[in-house]
Design a protein around this motif. Structure first.
Motif, PDB file in Angstrom:
ATOM      1  N   ASN A 134       0.824  -1.197   0.000  1.00 37.13           N
ATOM      2  CA  ASN A 134       0.000   0.000   0.000  1.00 37.13           C
ATOM      3  C   ASN A 134       0.868   1.261   0.000  1.00 37.13           C
ATOM      4  O   ASN A 134       0.608   2.205  -0.747  1.00 37.13           O
ATOM      5  CB  ASN A 134      -0.928  -0.009   1.210  1.00 37.13           C
ATOM      6  N   GLY A 188      -6.248  -3.035  -2.417  1.00 36.30           N
ATOM      7  CA  GLY A 188      -7.231  -2.623  -1.417  1.00 36.30           C
ATOM      8  C   GLY A 188      -8.346  -3.630  -1.247  1.00 36.30           C
ATOM      9  O   GLY A 188      -8.794  -3.888  -0.121  1.00 36.30           O
ATOM     10  N   VAL A 192      -9.218  -5.535   2.262  1.00 37.77           N
ATOM     11  CA  VAL A 192     -10.521  -5.485   2.939  1.00 37.77           C
ATOM     12  C   VAL A 192     -11.094  -6.892   3.117  1.00 37.77           C
ATOM     13  O   VAL A 192     -11.651  -7.216   4.176  1.00 37.77           O
ATOM     14  CB  VAL A 192     -11.501  -4.587   2.154  1.00 37.77           C
ATOM     15  N   TRP A 201     -10.957  -6.499  11.302  1.00 38.00           N
ATOM     16  CA  TRP A 201     -11.795  -5.314  11.155  1.00 38.00           C
ATOM     17  C   TRP A 201     -12.209  -4.759  12.511  1.00 38.00           C
ATOM     18  O   TRP A 201     -12.469  -3.540  12.657  1.00 38.00           O
ATOM     19  CB  TRP A 201     -13.042  -5.646  10.334  1.00 38.00           C
ATOM     20  N   TYR A 244      -7.691   5.360  11.004  1.00 39.47           N
ATOM     21  CA  TYR A 244      -7.608   4.198  10.123  1.00 39.47           C
ATOM     22  C   TYR A 244      -8.943   3.937   9.431  1.00 39.47           C
ATOM     23  O   TYR A 244      -8.978   3.603   8.238  1.00 39.47           O
ATOM     24  CB  TYR A 244      -7.171   2.964  10.912  1.00 39.47           C
ATOM     25  N   THR A 247      -9.412   6.480   6.669  1.00 39.15           N
ATOM     26  CA  THR A 247      -8.512   6.233   5.545  1.00 39.15           C
ATOM     27  C   THR A 247      -8.965   5.047   4.702  1.00 39.15           C
ATOM     28  O   THR A 247      -8.981   5.118   3.466  1.00 39.15           O
ATOM     29  CB  THR A 247      -7.083   5.991   6.067  1.00 39.15           C
ATOM     30  N   ILE A 248      -9.350   3.949   5.376  1.00 38.56           N
ATOM     31  CA  ILE A 248      -9.695   2.711   4.663  1.00 38.56           C
ATOM     32  C   ILE A 248     -11.068   2.786   4.023  1.00 38.56           C
ATOM     33  O   ILE A 248     -11.245   2.400   2.857  1.00 38.56           O
ATOM     34  CB  ILE A 248      -9.627   1.512   5.626  1.00 38.56           C
TER      35      ILE A 248
END
Length: 362
Positions: A134, A188, A192, A201, A244, A247-248
């Motif tokens: 990333n 990404g 996820v 998560w 976080y 951002t995600i």
């Protein structure tokens, strides 16, 4: 540049005759008068117009509006001003947190919210690899994105092989930027999927409204330079969780959605869709999101290094909760790889790669 010399006329004297060089320089046209045979043609005295270029001080070279010495002085003053302002903020925050009411607030909201039952402990190795990929991609994306915004004459153009009549022709820099975007999106999606498949998560998604006052508490503790007690191997503090999560699940999707809207992947003939989602909206959002990523990276790296560098780097790169040097050296190696890619990302290297998927030319 100095203006063209203009003739100075004395009262009662015949006007001077313009020379060919003055006329060619674009000076003002002067009236002419025939000179008598008894008069000798005396050249008129001239005065040079002042130069429009600002004079340099003592012959020093100027860099934009200032000399090098002035730039150094301004930089020193700016750094001192930032240090002074930061010192004032720290002292005011410490005074504020010393109040009795704020002591009760810190006791109630220490800056961390408990994780749900069954939350995993520790950071798996795949998370470290994802973190590297990333960072690698986002650094090059930011670099190429800035190049696209400032580029006036592209070094080359790329056209898809399936294109007819030059449709889809874009600059080589934009091709590189969009190719990185695709890889970043793939990375990404994998991230996820693994995040939810492994239960990680729970560490980055807010599950209680108490995270808001705890995040305020953590922010105040950071501003006071009395770092909040944290153990990233087990649980992030509430401010980290919000950062976080944003951002995600907010910044990254916004970057993807706006990027696709401005790319060649977007259907050109979809009139109704283009009316609902104008490209101007995408442009207005895409650049600020990029600035958010830059700010996040700077603050993230600073806090990693200031709040226990060796242990944090072991968490992020070596998948271990230790104070050794393994994570540090993996981090250094990753920086070398990123720097090498930064240097290699030039037209002579990119053109052959782009030529595999399309036609590259002027």
């Amino acid at each position: 540049m100095a203006a063209s010399a203009a003739p100075v006329e004395s009262v009662g004297a015949p006007p001077a005759v313009p020379t060919p060089s003055a006329a060619a320089a674009g000076g003002p046209a002067s009236a002419t008068a025939p000179a008598s045979s008894t008069e000798s043609a005396e050249p008129a005295a001239t005065v040079s117009a002042p130069s429009s270029r600002p004079p340099s001080e003592s012959g020093l070279a100027r860099y934009r509006p200032l000399t090098l010495r002035q730039w150094v002085g301004a930089s020193v003053v700016g750094v001192l001003a930032i240090i002074g302002a930061a010192t004032i903020v720290v002292q005011l925050t410490r005074w504020f947190l010393g109040l009795e009411a704020m002591q009760d607030f810190l006791a109630t909201y220490p800056g961390e919210t408990p994780l749900p039952e069954g939350a995993p402990v520790g950071l798996p190795a795949w998370l470290g690899w994802q973190h590297f990929f990333n960072v690698f991609l986002i650094v090059l994306i930011i670099r190429s994105g800035l190049q696209v915004r400032t580029e006036r004459r592209p070094p080359a153009y790329w056209t898809p092989r399936w294109s007819r009549g030059g449709q889809g022709r874009i600059s080589l820099t934009l091709w590189f930027h969009q190719s990185l975007d695709v890889l970043w999106l793939v990375n990404g999606v994998v991230f996820v999927v693994l995040l939810f498949a492994t239960g990680q998560w729970m560490r980055v998604v807010p599950i209680s409204w108490e995270i808001i006052p705890n995040a305020v508490s953590a922010a105040l503790q950071y501003l006071s330079l009395d770092w909040p007690l944290e153990d990233g191997w087990v649980n992030y503090n509430s401010l980290q969780v919000l950062a976080y999560f944003a951002t995600i699940f907010i910044a990254a999707p916004l970057a993807a959605i706006t990027g696709v809207r401005m790319s060649g992947l977007w259907p050109k003939g979809a009139t109704r869709l283009n009316r609902v989602y104008p490209v101007e909206w995408a442009r207005a959002v895409h650049f600020p999101v990029m600035l958010y990523f830059v700010g996040f990276i700077v603050v993230h790296i600073a806090l990693v290094l200031l709040t226990g560098a060796l242990r944090n780097l072991n968490h992020m790169y070596a998948a271990q909760d230790a104070d050794g040097w393994l994570g540090f050296w993996i981090f250094v190696a990753s920086l070398v790889v990123i720097a090498g890619a930064w240097i290699a990302a030039r037209p002579t290297v990119l053109a052959p790669i782009a030529g595999v998927l399309g036609r590259v030319g002027r």
